[in-house]
Design a protein around this motif. Structure first.
Motif, PDB file in Angstrom:
ATOM      1  N   VAL A 192       0.835  -1.209   0.000  1.00 43.70           N
ATOM      2  CA  VAL A 192       0.000   0.000   0.000  1.00 43.70           C
ATOM      3  C   VAL A 192       0.867   1.255   0.000  1.00 43.70           C
ATOM      4  O   VAL A 192       0.613   2.212  -0.750  1.00 43.70           O
ATOM      5  N   LEU A 193       1.917   1.252   0.831  1.00 42.32           N
ATOM      6  CA  LEU A 193       2.786   2.428   0.923  1.00 42.32           C
ATOM      7  C   LEU A 193       3.539   2.681  -0.382  1.00 42.32           C
ATOM      8  O   LEU A 193       3.732   3.833  -0.785  1.00 42.32           O
ATOM      9  N   VAL A 194       3.972   1.603  -1.054  1.00 40.52           N
ATOM     10  CA  VAL A 194       4.674   1.764  -2.333  1.00 40.52           C
ATOM     11  C   VAL A 194       3.746   2.385  -3.370  1.00 40.52           C
ATOM     12  O   VAL A 194       4.121   3.310  -4.099  1.00 40.52           O
ATOM     13  N   ILE A 195       2.516   1.878  -3.439  1.00 41.15           N
ATOM     14  CA  ILE A 195       1.549   2.414  -4.406  1.00 41.15           C
ATOM     15  C   ILE A 195       1.256   3.884  -4.121  1.00 41.15           C
ATOM     16  O   ILE A 195       1.266   4.732  -5.021  1.00 41.15           O
ATOM     17  N   LEU A 196       1.010   4.191  -2.850  1.00 40.83           N
ATOM     18  CA  LEU A 196       0.728   5.580  -2.480  1.00 40.83           C
ATOM     19  C   LEU A 196       1.928   6.478  -2.741  1.00 40.83           C
ATOM     20  O   LEU A 196       1.775   7.635  -3.143  1.00 40.83           O
ATOM     21  N   ASN A 197       3.130   5.932  -2.523  1.00 41.18           N
ATOM     22  CA  ASN A 197       4.340   6.716  -2.753  1.00 41.18           C
ATOM     23  C   ASN A 197       4.493   7.063  -4.234  1.00 41.18           C
ATOM     24  O   ASN A 197       4.821   8.202  -4.589  1.00 41.18           O
ATOM     25  N   PHE A 198       4.236   6.071  -5.110  1.00 38.68           N
ATOM     26  CA  PHE A 198       4.316   6.330  -6.549  1.00 38.68           C
ATOM     27  C   PHE A 198       3.283   7.379  -6.969  1.00 38.68           C
ATOM     28  O   PHE A 198       3.573   8.276  -7.763  1.00 38.68           O
ATOM     29  N   PHE A 215       6.546  11.577   3.475  1.00 36.65           N
ATOM     30  CA  PHE A 215       5.893  10.298   3.196  1.00 36.65           C
ATOM     31  C   PHE A 215       6.820   9.135   3.517  1.00 36.65           C
ATOM     32  O   PHE A 215       6.387   8.111   4.060  1.00 36.65           O
ATOM     33  N   HIS A 216       8.106   9.271   3.195  1.00 36.84           N
ATOM     34  CA  HIS A 216       9.060   8.208   3.508  1.00 36.84           C
ATOM     35  C   HIS A 216       9.151   7.983   5.013  1.00 36.84           C
ATOM     36  O   HIS A 216       9.174   6.846   5.484  1.00 36.84           O
ATOM     37  N   MET A 217       9.205   9.065   5.776  1.00 35.92           N
ATOM     38  CA  MET A 217       9.278   8.932   7.231  1.00 35.92           C
ATOM     39  C   MET A 217       7.987   8.323   7.783  1.00 35.92           C
ATOM     40  O   MET A 217       8.007   7.539   8.733  1.00 35.92           O
ATOM     41  N   LEU A 218       6.861   8.675   7.165  1.00 37.78           N
ATOM     42  CA  LEU A 218       5.581   8.104   7.580  1.00 37.78           C
ATOM     43  C   LEU A 218       5.550   6.602   7.309  1.00 37.78           C
ATOM     44  O   LEU A 218       4.974   5.829   8.084  1.00 37.78           O
ATOM     45  N   SER A 219       6.192   6.174   6.228  1.00 36.71           N
ATOM     46  CA  SER A 219       6.268   4.749   5.907  1.00 36.71           C
ATOM     47  C   SER A 219       7.058   3.998   6.972  1.00 36.71           C
ATOM     48  O   SER A 219       6.645   2.934   7.445  1.00 36.71           O
ATOM     49  N   PHE A 220       8.214   4.550   7.350  1.00 39.47           N
ATOM     50  CA  PHE A 220       9.018   3.913   8.395  1.00 39.47           C
ATOM     51  C   PHE A 220       8.258   3.881   9.720  1.00 39.47           C
ATOM     52  O   PHE A 220       8.328   2.901  10.470  1.00 39.47           O
ATOM     53  N   LEU A 221       7.514   4.947  10.011  1.00 38.83           N
ATOM     54  CA  LEU A 221       6.734   4.993  11.248  1.00 38.83           C
ATOM     55  C   LEU A 221       5.638   3.929  11.246  1.00 38.83           C
ATOM     56  O   LEU A 221       5.370   3.299  12.280  1.00 38.83           O
ATOM     57  N   SER A 222       5.006   3.706  10.090  1.00 36.19           N
ATOM     58  CA  SER A 222       3.937   2.705   9.999  1.00 36.19           C
ATOM     59  C   SER A 222       4.456   1.319  10.365  1.00 36.19           C
ATOM     60  O   SER A 222       3.829   0.579  11.131  1.00 36.19           O
ATOM     61  N   PHE A 223       5.616   0.961   9.806  1.00 42.63           N
ATOM     62  CA  PHE A 223       6.214  -0.333  10.139  1.00 42.63           C
ATOM     63  C   PHE A 223       6.593  -0.387  11.611  1.00 42.63           C
ATOM     64  O   PHE A 223       6.418  -1.413  12.284  1.00 42.63           O
ATOM     65  N   THR A 224       7.125   0.712  12.121  1.00 43.13           N
ATOM     66  CA  THR A 224       7.546   0.753  13.520  1.00 43.13           C
ATOM     67  C   THR A 224       6.365   0.532  14.457  1.00 43.13           C
ATOM     68  O   THR A 224       6.460  -0.224  15.431  1.00 43.13           O
ATOM     69  N   VAL A 225       5.238   1.177  14.169  1.00 41.64           N
ATOM     70  CA  VAL A 225       4.049   1.030  15.014  1.00 41.64           C
ATOM     71  C   VAL A 225       3.568  -0.419  15.016  1.00 41.64           C
ATOM     72  O   VAL A 225       3.247  -0.984  16.073  1.00 41.64           O
ATOM     73  N   LEU A 226       3.511  -1.050  13.839  1.00 42.84           N
ATOM     74  CA  LEU A 226       3.078  -2.444  13.756  1.00 42.84           C
ATOM     75  C   LEU A 226       3.986  -3.364  14.569  1.00 42.84           C
ATOM     76  O   LEU A 226       3.519  -4.211  15.337  1.00 42.84           O
ATOM     77  N   LEU A 227       5.292  -3.192  14.404  1.00 48.45           N
ATOM     78  CA  LEU A 227       6.240  -4.056  15.096  1.00 48.45           C
ATOM     79  C   LEU A 227       6.215  -3.831  16.605  1.00 48.45           C
ATOM     80  O   LEU A 227       6.305  -4.782  17.389  1.00 48.45           O
ATOM     81  N   CYS A 228       6.103  -2.579  17.018  1.00 51.83           N
ATOM     82  CA  CYS A 228       6.100  -2.280  18.451  1.00 51.83           C
ATOM     83  C   CYS A 228       4.832  -2.800  19.118  1.00 51.83           C
ATOM     84  O   CYS A 228       4.884  -3.380  20.206  1.00 51.83           O
ATOM     85  N   PHE A 229       3.696  -2.608  18.470  1.00 50.83           N
ATOM     86  CA  PHE A 229       2.420  -2.976  19.083  1.00 50.83           C
ATOM     87  C   PHE A 229       2.273  -4.491  19.213  1.00 50.83           C
ATOM     88  O   PHE A 229       1.880  -5.006  20.266  1.00 50.83           O
ATOM     89  N   PHE A 230       2.602  -5.218  18.140  1.00 51.28           N
ATOM     90  CA  PHE A 230       2.421  -6.666  18.158  1.00 51.28           C
ATOM     91  C   PHE A 230       3.683  -7.416  18.578  1.00 51.28           C
ATOM     92  O   PHE A 230       3.612  -8.419  19.291  1.00 51.28           O
TER      93      PHE A 230
END
Length: 404
Positions: A192-198, A215-230
Protein backbone atom coordinates in the motif's frame (compact mmCIF):
# COMPACT_ATOMS: atom_id res chain seq x y z
CA UNK A 1 2.69 19.00 5.28
CA UNK A 2 6.49 19.29 5.38
CA UNK A 3 6.32 20.27 9.04
CA UNK A 4 4.94 16.83 9.85
CA UNK A 5 8.34 15.25 9.26
CA UNK A 6 9.74 16.39 12.60
CA UNK A 7 6.74 15.13 14.58
CA UNK A 8 6.70 11.80 12.73
CA UNK A 9 10.37 11.19 13.47
CA UNK A 10 10.03 12.06 17.17
CA UNK A 11 7.02 9.76 17.57
CA UNK A 12 8.85 6.88 15.88
CA UNK A 13 12.03 7.33 17.91
CA UNK A 14 10.17 7.62 21.22
CA UNK A 15 8.00 4.57 20.50
CA UNK A 16 11.03 2.51 19.49
CA UNK A 17 13.02 3.54 22.57
CA UNK A 18 10.16 2.48 24.84
CA UNK A 19 9.76 -0.84 23.01
CA UNK A 20 13.49 -1.63 23.07
CA UNK A 21 13.61 -0.99 26.82
CA UNK A 22 10.61 -3.29 27.26
CA UNK A 23 12.18 -6.11 25.23
CA UNK A 24 15.69 -5.80 26.65
CA UNK A 25 14.34 -5.81 30.21
CA UNK A 26 13.00 -9.36 29.77
CA UNK A 27 14.78 -11.90 31.95
CA UNK A 28 15.04 -14.18 28.93
CA UNK A 29 15.32 -13.04 25.33
CA UNK A 30 14.66 -15.41 22.43
CA UNK A 31 16.24 -15.15 18.97
CA UNK A 32 13.08 -13.48 17.73
CA UNK A 33 13.46 -10.75 20.37
CA UNK A 34 16.99 -9.93 19.19
CA UNK A 35 15.89 -9.87 15.54
CA UNK A 36 13.01 -7.57 16.45
CA UNK A 37 15.42 -5.20 18.21
CA UNK A 38 17.74 -5.14 15.19
CA UNK A 39 14.79 -4.53 12.88
CA UNK A 40 13.48 -1.64 14.97
CA UNK A 41 16.93 -0.03 15.04
CA UNK A 42 17.19 -0.31 11.23
CA UNK A 43 13.74 1.21 10.78
CA UNK A 44 14.69 4.13 12.98
CA UNK A 45 18.03 5.01 11.38
CA UNK A 46 16.29 7.17 8.71
CA UNK A 47 14.12 8.75 11.43
CA UNK A 48 17.20 9.53 13.52
CA UNK A 49 19.13 10.93 10.56
CA UNK A 50 16.21 13.11 9.46
CA UNK A 51 15.80 14.42 13.01
CA UNK A 52 19.52 15.21 13.19
CA UNK A 53 19.34 17.06 9.86
CA UNK A 54 16.32 19.01 11.10
CA UNK A 55 18.21 20.13 14.21
CA UNK A 56 21.40 20.94 12.30
CA UNK A 57 21.29 21.42 8.53
CA UNK A 58 25.07 21.10 8.39
CA UNK A 59 25.12 17.80 10.30
CA UNK A 60 27.25 15.05 8.70
CA UNK A 61 25.32 12.50 6.65
CA UNK A 62 27.06 9.40 8.08
CA UNK A 63 26.74 7.66 4.72
CA UNK A 64 28.26 4.43 6.01
CA UNK A 65 25.33 3.85 8.40
CA UNK A 66 22.47 5.97 7.05
CA UNK A 67 22.45 5.08 3.36
CA UNK A 68 19.37 3.66 1.58
CA UNK A 69 20.96 0.24 0.97
CA UNK A 70 20.00 -0.66 4.56
CA UNK A 71 16.44 -1.01 3.24
CA UNK A 72 17.54 -4.23 1.56
CA UNK A 73 17.77 -5.85 5.00
CA UNK A 74 14.06 -5.50 5.79
CA UNK A 75 12.98 -8.40 3.56
CA UNK A 76 15.50 -10.93 4.95
CA UNK A 77 14.80 -9.85 8.54
CA UNK A 78 11.04 -10.24 8.00
CA UNK A 79 11.54 -13.77 6.68
CA UNK A 80 14.05 -14.82 9.36
CA UNK A 81 11.91 -13.27 12.11
CA UNK A 82 8.98 -15.44 11.05
CA UNK A 83 11.22 -18.51 10.90
CA UNK A 84 12.39 -17.97 14.50
CA UNK A 85 8.77 -17.66 15.63
CA UNK A 86 7.40 -20.78 13.92
CA UNK A 87 10.39 -23.09 14.42
CA UNK A 88 10.47 -25.43 17.41
CA UNK A 89 14.25 -25.37 17.52
CA UNK A 90 16.98 -22.75 17.40
CA UNK A 91 17.89 -21.23 14.03
CA UNK A 92 21.63 -21.71 13.48
CA UNK A 93 22.25 -18.62 11.30
CA UNK A 94 24.92 -20.40 9.30
CA UNK A 95 26.06 -20.01 5.70
CA UNK A 96 22.59 -20.49 4.22
CA UNK A 97 21.21 -17.65 6.34
CA UNK A 98 24.15 -15.38 5.45
CA UNK A 99 23.26 -15.74 1.75
CA UNK A 100 20.30 -13.46 2.43
CA UNK A 101 22.79 -10.60 2.89
CA UNK A 102 24.24 -10.79 -0.64
CA UNK A 103 21.98 -8.10 -2.22
CA UNK A 104 22.70 -5.75 0.67
CA UNK A 105 26.48 -6.29 0.46
CA UNK A 106 26.53 -5.68 -3.32
CA UNK A 107 24.55 -2.46 -3.10
CA UNK A 108 26.37 -1.29 0.01
CA UNK A 109 29.72 -1.58 -1.79
CA UNK A 110 28.19 0.21 -4.78
CA UNK A 111 26.94 3.03 -2.62
CA UNK A 112 30.11 3.71 -0.62
CA UNK A 113 32.18 3.62 -3.83
CA UNK A 114 30.17 6.44 -5.39
CA UNK A 115 30.70 10.17 -5.22
CA UNK A 116 28.39 11.28 -2.40
CA UNK A 117 28.43 14.87 -3.58
CA UNK A 118 26.07 13.72 -6.32
CA UNK A 119 22.38 12.89 -5.78
CA UNK A 120 21.81 9.84 -3.57
CA UNK A 121 19.80 8.10 -6.28
CA UNK A 122 21.51 8.69 -9.65
CA UNK A 123 19.69 8.21 -12.93
CA UNK A 124 20.76 6.27 -15.99
CA UNK A 125 20.83 9.38 -18.16
CA UNK A 126 23.36 11.04 -15.88
CA UNK A 127 26.71 10.44 -17.69
CA UNK A 128 28.72 10.89 -14.52
CA UNK A 129 26.97 7.94 -12.93
CA UNK A 130 26.41 5.57 -15.84
CA UNK A 131 30.00 4.46 -16.34
CA UNK A 132 30.06 1.44 -14.03
CA UNK A 133 27.97 -1.58 -13.15
CA UNK A 134 27.60 -0.31 -9.59
CA UNK A 135 26.26 2.99 -10.88
CA UNK A 136 23.75 1.17 -13.06
CA UNK A 137 22.62 -0.88 -10.07
CA UNK A 138 22.17 2.22 -7.92
CA UNK A 139 20.18 3.87 -10.70
CA UNK A 140 17.62 1.11 -10.40
CA UNK A 141 17.94 0.71 -6.63
CA UNK A 142 14.32 1.62 -5.84
CA UNK A 143 12.92 -0.93 -8.28
CA UNK A 144 15.30 -3.70 -7.19
CA UNK A 145 14.66 -2.96 -3.52
CA UNK A 146 10.92 -3.25 -4.09
CA UNK A 147 11.25 -6.52 -6.02
CA UNK A 148 13.47 -8.05 -3.32
CA UNK A 149 11.03 -7.11 -0.56
CA UNK A 150 8.13 -8.50 -2.60
CA UNK A 151 10.04 -11.78 -3.08
CA UNK A 152 10.67 -12.07 0.65
CA UNK A 153 7.07 -11.11 1.38
CA UNK A 154 5.84 -13.95 -0.83
CA UNK A 155 8.22 -16.40 0.87
CA UNK A 156 7.02 -15.15 4.26
CA UNK A 157 3.35 -15.54 3.31
CA UNK A 158 3.97 -19.13 2.18
CA UNK A 159 5.76 -19.86 5.49
CA UNK A 160 2.87 -18.35 7.46
CA UNK A 161 0.25 -20.29 5.50
CA UNK A 162 2.16 -23.53 6.09
CA UNK A 163 2.36 -22.66 9.78
CA UNK A 164 -1.38 -21.97 9.99
CA UNK A 165 -2.14 -25.38 8.48
CA UNK A 166 0.07 -27.07 11.07
CA UNK A 167 -1.17 -25.32 14.22
CA UNK A 168 -4.68 -26.80 14.01
CA UNK A 169 -3.14 -30.15 14.90
CA UNK A 170 -1.16 -28.75 17.84
CA UNK A 171 -3.00 -25.87 19.52
CA UNK A 172 -6.54 -25.49 20.78
CA UNK A 173 -6.71 -21.76 20.04
CA UNK A 174 -5.99 -19.74 16.95
CA UNK A 175 -5.47 -16.13 18.03
CA UNK A 176 -2.95 -13.65 16.65
CA UNK A 177 -0.09 -14.79 18.88
CA UNK A 178 -0.47 -18.37 17.64
CA UNK A 179 -1.53 -17.87 14.02
CA UNK A 180 0.75 -14.82 13.50
CA UNK A 181 -1.94 -13.21 11.35
CA UNK A 182 -0.60 -9.78 12.25
CA UNK A 183 2.56 -10.49 10.24
CA UNK A 184 0.47 -10.58 7.05
CA UNK A 185 -0.07 -6.87 7.64
CA UNK A 186 3.61 -6.07 7.04
CA UNK A 187 3.79 -7.07 3.33
CA UNK A 188 0.32 -5.62 2.82
CA UNK A 189 1.35 -2.33 4.43
CA UNK A 190 4.48 -2.23 2.28
CA UNK A 191 2.46 -2.75 -0.92
CA UNK A 192 0.00 0.00 0.00
CA UNK A 193 2.79 2.43 0.92
CA UNK A 194 4.67 1.76 -2.33
CA UNK A 195 1.55 2.41 -4.41
CA UNK A 196 0.73 5.58 -2.48
CA UNK A 197 4.34 6.72 -2.75
CA UNK A 198 4.32 6.33 -6.55
CA UNK A 199 1.02 8.21 -6.78
CA UNK A 200 2.26 10.96 -4.49
CA UNK A 201 5.64 11.42 -6.21
CA UNK A 202 3.95 11.31 -9.61
CA UNK A 203 2.20 14.57 -8.84
CA UNK A 204 3.77 17.94 -9.43
CA UNK A 205 5.54 19.32 -6.38
CA UNK A 206 2.86 21.98 -5.97
CA UNK A 207 0.02 19.45 -5.98
CA UNK A 208 1.61 16.60 -4.00
CA UNK A 209 -0.50 15.71 -1.00
CA UNK A 210 2.53 14.92 1.16
CA UNK A 211 6.14 15.87 0.51
CA UNK A 212 8.29 12.83 -0.45
CA UNK A 213 10.52 13.05 2.63
CA UNK A 214 7.51 13.26 4.93
CA UNK A 215 5.89 10.30 3.20
CA UNK A 216 9.06 8.21 3.51
CA UNK A 217 9.28 8.93 7.23
CA UNK A 218 5.58 8.10 7.58
CA UNK A 219 6.27 4.75 5.91
CA UNK A 220 9.02 3.91 8.40
CA UNK A 221 6.73 4.99 11.25
CA UNK A 222 3.94 2.70 10.00
CA UNK A 223 6.21 -0.33 10.14
CA UNK A 224 7.55 0.75 13.52
CA UNK A 225 4.05 1.03 15.01
CA UNK A 226 3.08 -2.44 13.76
CA UNK A 227 6.24 -4.06 15.10
CA UNK A 228 6.10 -2.28 18.45
CA UNK A 229 2.42 -2.98 19.08
CA UNK A 230 2.42 -6.67 18.16
CA UNK A 231 6.08 -7.68 18.35
CA UNK A 232 6.64 -6.72 21.98
CA UNK A 233 4.10 -9.30 23.22
CA UNK A 234 4.88 -11.96 20.62
CA UNK A 235 6.87 -15.00 21.68
CA UNK A 236 7.85 -18.12 19.73
CA UNK A 237 4.72 -20.10 18.93
CA UNK A 238 5.95 -23.43 20.26
CA UNK A 239 6.62 -21.94 23.68
CA UNK A 240 2.90 -21.26 24.20
CA UNK A 241 2.24 -23.85 26.89
CA UNK A 242 -0.02 -23.68 29.95
CA UNK A 243 1.22 -21.53 32.83
CA UNK A 244 4.78 -21.14 31.57
CA UNK A 245 6.79 -18.39 33.22
CA UNK A 246 9.70 -16.65 31.51
CA UNK A 247 12.06 -18.90 33.49
CA UNK A 248 10.19 -22.00 32.26
CA UNK A 249 10.42 -20.72 28.69
CA UNK A 250 14.16 -20.12 29.05
CA UNK A 251 14.76 -23.62 30.45
CA UNK A 252 12.55 -25.27 27.83
CA UNK A 253 14.23 -23.46 24.94
CA UNK A 254 17.73 -24.09 26.30
CA UNK A 255 16.96 -27.80 26.63
CA UNK A 256 15.63 -27.94 23.08
CA UNK A 257 18.68 -26.12 21.74
CA UNK A 258 21.04 -28.47 23.60
CA UNK A 259 19.27 -31.53 22.25
CA UNK A 260 17.83 -32.59 25.62
CA UNK A 261 14.32 -32.31 24.22
CA UNK A 262 13.82 -34.34 21.09
CA UNK A 263 12.11 -32.51 18.28
CA UNK A 264 9.70 -34.84 16.57
CA UNK A 265 10.02 -35.11 12.83
CA UNK A 266 6.82 -34.87 10.82
CA UNK A 267 5.27 -38.29 10.39
CA UNK A 268 3.01 -38.68 7.38
CA UNK A 269 2.83 -42.46 7.47
CA UNK A 270 -0.39 -44.26 8.25
CA UNK A 271 -1.13 -45.03 11.89
CA UNK A 272 0.20 -48.51 12.71
CA UNK A 273 -1.80 -48.87 15.94
CA UNK A 274 -4.29 -51.72 16.12
CA UNK A 275 -8.01 -51.01 16.19
CA UNK A 276 -8.11 -52.11 19.82
CA UNK A 277 -5.24 -49.79 20.80
CA UNK A 278 -6.84 -46.92 18.90
CA UNK A 279 -10.18 -47.44 20.65
CA UNK A 280 -8.44 -47.61 24.03
CA UNK A 281 -6.54 -44.38 23.38
CA UNK A 282 -9.75 -42.61 22.35
CA UNK A 283 -11.39 -43.83 25.56
CA UNK A 284 -8.42 -42.66 27.66
CA UNK A 285 -8.51 -39.25 25.99
CA UNK A 286 -12.23 -38.87 26.60
CA UNK A 287 -11.92 -39.93 30.24
CA UNK A 288 -9.11 -37.41 30.81
CA UNK A 289 -10.98 -34.59 29.07
CA UNK A 290 -14.14 -35.16 31.13
CA UNK A 291 -12.36 -35.72 34.43
CA UNK A 292 -9.74 -32.96 34.34
CA UNK A 293 -11.36 -30.55 31.87
CA UNK A 294 -7.99 -29.33 30.57
CA UNK A 295 -9.78 -27.58 27.71
CA UNK A 296 -10.73 -24.81 30.16
CA UNK A 297 -7.13 -23.63 29.81
CA UNK A 298 -6.86 -21.55 26.64
CA UNK A 299 -3.23 -22.66 26.17
CA UNK A 300 -4.06 -26.38 26.22
CA UNK A 301 -1.98 -28.08 23.50
CA UNK A 302 -1.57 -31.50 21.94
CA UNK A 303 1.68 -31.97 23.87
CA UNK A 304 -0.17 -31.66 27.18
CA UNK A 305 -2.79 -34.19 26.11
CA UNK A 306 -0.13 -36.60 24.82
CA UNK A 307 1.70 -36.44 28.16
CA UNK A 308 -1.54 -36.98 30.07
CA UNK A 309 -2.49 -40.16 28.18
CA UNK A 310 1.14 -41.30 27.97
CA UNK A 311 1.43 -41.59 24.20
CA UNK A 312 3.69 -39.98 21.57
CA UNK A 313 2.27 -36.80 20.11
CA UNK A 314 2.33 -38.09 16.54
CA UNK A 315 0.36 -41.22 17.56
CA UNK A 316 -2.26 -39.05 19.23
CA UNK A 317 -2.52 -36.83 16.15
CA UNK A 318 -2.92 -39.85 13.90
CA UNK A 319 -5.68 -41.26 16.11
CA UNK A 320 -7.49 -37.93 15.98
CA UNK A 321 -7.12 -37.65 12.21
CA UNK A 322 -7.78 -41.28 11.29
CA UNK A 323 -9.91 -42.52 14.17
CA UNK A 324 -12.09 -39.45 14.77
CA UNK A 325 -11.59 -37.55 11.48
CA UNK A 326 -10.73 -34.40 13.44
CA UNK A 327 -7.68 -32.33 14.15
CA UNK A 328 -6.71 -31.32 17.67
CA UNK A 329 -8.24 -27.84 17.33
CA UNK A 330 -11.64 -29.28 16.38
CA UNK A 331 -11.48 -31.99 19.02
CA UNK A 332 -10.78 -29.65 21.95
CA UNK A 333 -13.17 -26.93 20.89
CA UNK A 334 -16.05 -29.40 20.68
CA UNK A 335 -15.55 -30.03 24.40
CA UNK A 336 -15.49 -26.29 24.98
CA UNK A 337 -18.73 -25.82 23.06
CA UNK A 338 -20.38 -28.57 25.12
CA UNK A 339 -19.18 -26.89 28.30
CA UNK A 340 -20.57 -23.56 27.13
CA UNK A 341 -23.92 -25.20 26.41
CA UNK A 342 -23.92 -26.78 29.86
CA UNK A 343 -23.18 -23.49 31.61
CA UNK A 344 -25.77 -21.62 29.57
CA UNK A 345 -28.34 -23.98 31.08
CA UNK A 346 -27.17 -23.20 34.61
CA UNK A 347 -29.68 -20.84 36.33
CA UNK A 348 -26.88 -19.51 38.55
CA UNK A 349 -25.19 -18.05 35.45
CA UNK A 350 -28.33 -16.55 33.93
CA UNK A 351 -26.96 -13.02 34.40
CA UNK A 352 -23.53 -13.83 32.97
CA UNK A 353 -22.87 -12.73 29.42
CA UNK A 354 -22.33 -15.36 26.76
CA UNK A 355 -18.82 -14.02 26.17
CA UNK A 356 -17.92 -14.35 29.86
CA UNK A 357 -19.04 -17.97 29.79
CA UNK A 358 -17.10 -18.60 26.57
CA UNK A 359 -13.90 -17.20 28.06
CA UNK A 360 -14.46 -19.29 31.19
CA UNK A 361 -14.59 -22.37 28.96
CA UNK A 362 -11.22 -21.72 27.31
CA UNK A 363 -12.04 -19.50 24.35
CA UNK A 364 -9.95 -16.38 23.87
CA UNK A 365 -11.53 -14.92 20.75
CA UNK A 366 -15.14 -13.80 20.35
CA UNK A 367 -15.09 -14.31 16.58
CA UNK A 368 -13.64 -17.84 16.85
CA UNK A 369 -16.17 -18.77 19.52
CA UNK A 370 -19.16 -17.49 17.53
CA UNK A 371 -17.97 -19.24 14.38
CA UNK A 372 -17.32 -22.58 16.10
CA UNK A 373 -20.58 -22.47 18.07
CA UNK A 374 -22.65 -21.81 14.96
CA UNK A 375 -20.81 -24.55 13.08
CA UNK A 376 -21.38 -27.02 15.92
CA UNK A 377 -24.96 -26.10 16.90
CA UNK A 378 -26.28 -24.63 13.62
CA UNK A 379 -27.36 -21.49 15.46
CA UNK A 380 -25.71 -18.52 17.12
CA UNK A 381 -25.01 -18.51 20.88
CA UNK A 382 -27.70 -15.84 21.36
CA UNK A 383 -30.26 -17.93 19.51
CA UNK A 384 -29.32 -20.96 21.60
CA UNK A 385 -29.76 -19.05 24.87
CA UNK A 386 -33.09 -17.64 23.70
CA UNK A 387 -34.21 -21.16 22.83
CA UNK A 388 -33.26 -22.36 26.32
CA UNK A 389 -35.50 -19.74 27.92
CA UNK A 390 -38.47 -21.30 26.18
CA UNK A 391 -37.89 -24.63 27.94
CA UNK A 392 -37.89 -25.66 31.56
CA UNK A 393 -34.52 -25.90 33.39
CA UNK A 394 -32.69 -29.18 33.02
CA UNK A 395 -30.11 -30.96 35.11
CA UNK A 396 -26.70 -29.37 34.51
CA UNK A 397 -24.55 -31.74 36.53
CA UNK A 398 -23.78 -34.06 33.63
CA UNK A 399 -21.34 -33.12 30.89
CA UNK A 400 -22.04 -34.79 27.56
CA UNK A 401 -18.87 -35.58 25.62
CA UNK A 402 -18.69 -34.61 21.96
CA UNK A 403 -19.76 -37.31 19.57
CA UNK A 404 -16.96 -39.46 18.27
Amino acid sequence: MENWTWEICIIGLALTAFTLINILSKSYKHQSDWLLCIWLVLLNIPLFHTTLSYLDHDAPRFNLVTNPTLNLLHGPILYLYVQTLVSNQKISFGKSELLHLIPFVVFYIAFISMDHSQPMRPTLDNPEHASSLFALLMARFGLINGLIFIAYSIATIFALRKHQKNISGIFSRNDNLISLKWLFALPATFAVLVILNFLNEGMLDSTAVIKPLTFHMLSFLSFTVLLCFFGVKQKPVFLFQPALTEVDIALKTAAANDGEIAVEAPDTSACDMSDEATAQLIEDMQEYMLREKPFLNADFSVYTLADAVNTPRRNLSQVLNNGLSKNFYQYVNEYRIEEVKRLLKDPALAKSTILDIAFRCGFKSKSSFNSLFKQHCEMTPSQYRKQLKQHSPVDTSHHTPPSS
